[in-house]
Design an enzyme around this catalytic site. Structure first.
Site, short mmCIF file in Angstrom:
data_model
loop_
_atom_site.label_atom_id
_atom_site.label_comp_id
_atom_site.label_asym_id
_atom_site.label_seq_id
_atom_site.Cartn_x
_atom_site.Cartn_y
_atom_site.Cartn_z
N CYS A 387 0.83 -1.20 0.00
CA CYS A 387 0.00 0.00 0.00
C CYS A 387 0.87 1.26 0.00
CB CYS A 387 -1.00 -0.04 1.15
SG CYS A 387 -2.45 0.97 0.81
N HIS A 516 -3.51 -4.98 0.41
CA HIS A 516 -2.84 -5.53 1.59
C HIS A 516 -2.89 -7.05 1.57
CE1 HIS A 516 -2.35 -1.78 3.93
NE2 HIS A 516 -3.44 -1.39 3.27
N GLU A 518 -1.27 -9.09 3.22
CA GLU A 518 -1.04 -9.69 4.54
C GLU A 518 -2.33 -10.20 5.20
OE1 GLU A 518 -0.55 -6.48 3.77
OE2 GLU A 518 -1.15 -5.11 5.38
N1 GLN Z 1 -1.97 6.63 2.80
C1 GLN Z 1 -2.14 5.90 1.59
C2 GLN Z 1 -3.53 6.08 1.01
O1 GLN Z 1 -4.42 6.50 1.68
C3 GLN Z 1 -1.84 4.43 1.81
C4 GLN Z 1 -2.77 3.77 2.74
C5 GLN Z 1 -2.24 2.48 3.30
O2 GLN Z 1 -1.05 2.24 3.28
N2 GLN Z 1 -3.12 1.64 3.81
O3 GLN Z 1 -3.74 5.81 -0.15
#
Ligand code: GLN
Length: 541
Positions: A387, A516, A518
């Protein structure tokens, strides 16, 4: 019709109530029962999404896009099922429904009262989750500890359920027995008080799980039995273990499932056997070689203590993948802010076999992360960006490979002239009106993979589904330039409009995911990307 087991905590939090609940579920599954588990968080927040990670720990995202507690992740990993948002509730969520229903005149003009209407809503949710999962047995973990003002209504709901169907409901008290250093003796008194506090809420524990540093001995077992009003054999010894995955095996040894089933007057069936699980635990235990992985983040400290809970699913996914390769994961917590103050520190990355940058938000530590990404990219150290870790890899690539010196993510610099990561369509309005709660791009979305990508080979499939939690995305305007400079768009949404995975084919392993992964790793089934990342890291040793 499901049976219900409430799992409540005594003495203090953080003693592994979630693991205990998940482990009970696991052993009941192994006896042939369909099991589901709910988590109740007593705070007012509607979900965990708006809370500071240092305060709350990980926000675990479900397939259906709920921002929940890390215990939901533990349930998914232990029970190997997909848990949905009906299995998660908070005080805020319960009240929100009650108030909405009242506004809709659904209480037919009655005076709507905290009792019974609030506990009734809690019960409705518990029963709904049980029904949806077609569960034979439903576990309900009540967050916090007994005696806390804010979980009284949940205990009241539990009491009401027990009253309505005494044979269908059990209470498990997971309590802590400290061994103060200066005494060197295990003390039962705090647990006696916890049991009594539970009694004052009209509830008698059926089973006590005695968490402690060491196993429970006979004298203390007798004492607990006497003061907590349970039979000696209904007390389970749960000493500290080096791996949470051993907990179900410890419970199994003490025949806890049989004990529970007997109380429900149910017979053991033929279930999912735990041989895979046992094998996983054994492999983890006997692994000799290690793989050193650095996790670069910022949410590590509260006062004098270091917490890594925020990245719980990442940690678990790394463990699962390492065990798959029969190696021990050695995880190092690296604070990205340190690289900003002292870039010479980046050298420490040379000693690692691989580097992960997990999700994150905001400005703090970002330049340090970007510096670290540049370091691992040029030094060919395996990299997995999750992300934010993917978005910042794009920023790094834009700055140092694609020649866009000022490139940044609009999250940090809204007016940047080269916003290689920009806000998603529709999100601007949400932010402007401060509708922050539950409005990110959340939950499972499909993704199609490039034929010649690491991802495609890892998954062994063309189309996948992964969970998301973000407001920003790769700006498509820069895609042609990036591709020309060697960035592989390895995965996109099916309409190809949203970049989900990037890779650098010239690098031994450089993968960034907008999602994600994970959240979907399981102890006996590591996530394909983590599995391949660890494989690359081992090659790099
Ligand atoms: N801050 C970034 C976004 O809002 C990544 C979010 C995250 O890593 N879950 O797109």
């Amino acid at each position: 019709m499901s049976k219900f087991i409430f799992v409540v905590g005594g003495v203090m939090s953080g003693v592994g109530k979630g693991t205990a609940a998940a482990s009970i579920g696991k052993i009941l599954q192994s006896k042939g029962f369909a099991v589901t588990a709910l988590k109740i968080d007593p705070y007012i927040n509607v979900d965990a999404g708006t809370m500071n990670p240092v305060e709350h720990g990980e926000v675990f995202v479900t397939d259906d896009g709920d921002e929940t507690d890390q215990d939901i992740g533990t349930y998914e990993r232990f029970l190997d099922t997909t848990i949905s948002s009906v299995n998660y509730m908070t005080t805020g969520r319960v009240y929100q429904t009650v108030i909405e229903r009242e506004r809709n005149l659904e209480y037919g003009g009655k005076c709507v009262e905290v009792v019974p209407h609030v506990p009734e809503e809690v019960i409705r949710r518990i029963r709904l989750a049980a029904k949806r999962a077609k569960a034979d047995i439903t576990l309900i973990e009540v967050g916090g500890t007994v005696g806390e003002y804010q979980n009284i209504l949940f205990l009241e709901a539990a009491r009401m359920m027990k009253l309505a169907a005494p044979r269908e409901v059990l209470f498990v008290l997971v309590s802590y027995l400290p061994i103060p250093g200066n005494l060197g003796e295990m003390k039962t008194k705090p647990t006696q008080y916890a049991s009594r506090t539970l009694n004052s809420a009209g509830i008698q524990a059926d089973i006590v799980i005695a968490r402690s540093e060491r196993p429970l001995d006979e004298p203390r077992r007798r004492k607990l039995a006497m003061f907590c009003g349970v039979a000696a054999q209904d007390i389970v010894s749960a000493p500290d273990v080096d791996s949470i995955y051993k907990v179900p095996l410890n419970f199994e040894k003490q025949r806890l499932a049989e004990l529970i089933l007997a109380k429900f007057a149910m017979k053991v069936r033929r279930g999912r056997d735990m041989s895979d699980w046992k094998k996983m635990v054994r492999t983890a235990e006997h692994a000799k070689r290690t793989v050193r992985i650095g996790v670069i983040g910022k949410y590590f400290s509260t006062g004098d203590f270091t917490l890594s809970d925020v990245y719980l699913s990442v940690i678990e996914a790394l463990k699962h993948a390492a065990w798959f390769h029969r190696v021990k994961p050695e995880l190092l917590w690296l604070n990205s802010e340190a690289y900003e103050k002292n870039p010479a520190l980046l050298k420490e990355l040379d000693d690692l076999d691989g580097v992960v940058i997990p999700g994150g938000f905001g400005t703090r530590g970002v330049e340090g992360k970007i510096a670290a990404i540049q370091y691992v990219r040029t030094r060919k150290i395996p990299y997995l960006g999750l992300c934010y870790g993917m978005q910042l890899a794009v920023v790094e690539f834009a700055r140092h490979v694609a020649g866009l010196k000022d490139a940044n993510t609009a999250e940090i610099k809204p007016d940047v002239i080269t916003p290689v990561i920009h806000i998603m369509l529709g999100q601007e309005k949400i932010m402007a009106t401060k509708k922050y709660g539950g409005t990110m791009r959340l939950g499972a979305y499909p993704c199609v993979l490039h034929a010649h990508s690491i991802a495609r080979k890892a998954y062994g499939a063309r189309a996948i589904s992964e969970r998301h939690r973000h407001r920003y995305e790769l700006n498509n305007k820069y895609r042609p330039l990036f591709e020309k400079r060697g960035l592989l768009i390895a995965g996109t949404s099916p309409d190809r409009k949203l970049v989900e995975i990037i890779e650098l084919p010239q690098h031994p392993f450089f993968v960034g995911t907008q999602f994600h992964p994970e959240f979907k790793s399981r102890p006996t089934r590591p996530h394909p990307l983590f599995r391949e990342f660890i494989r690359a890291a081992m090659r790099n040793r």
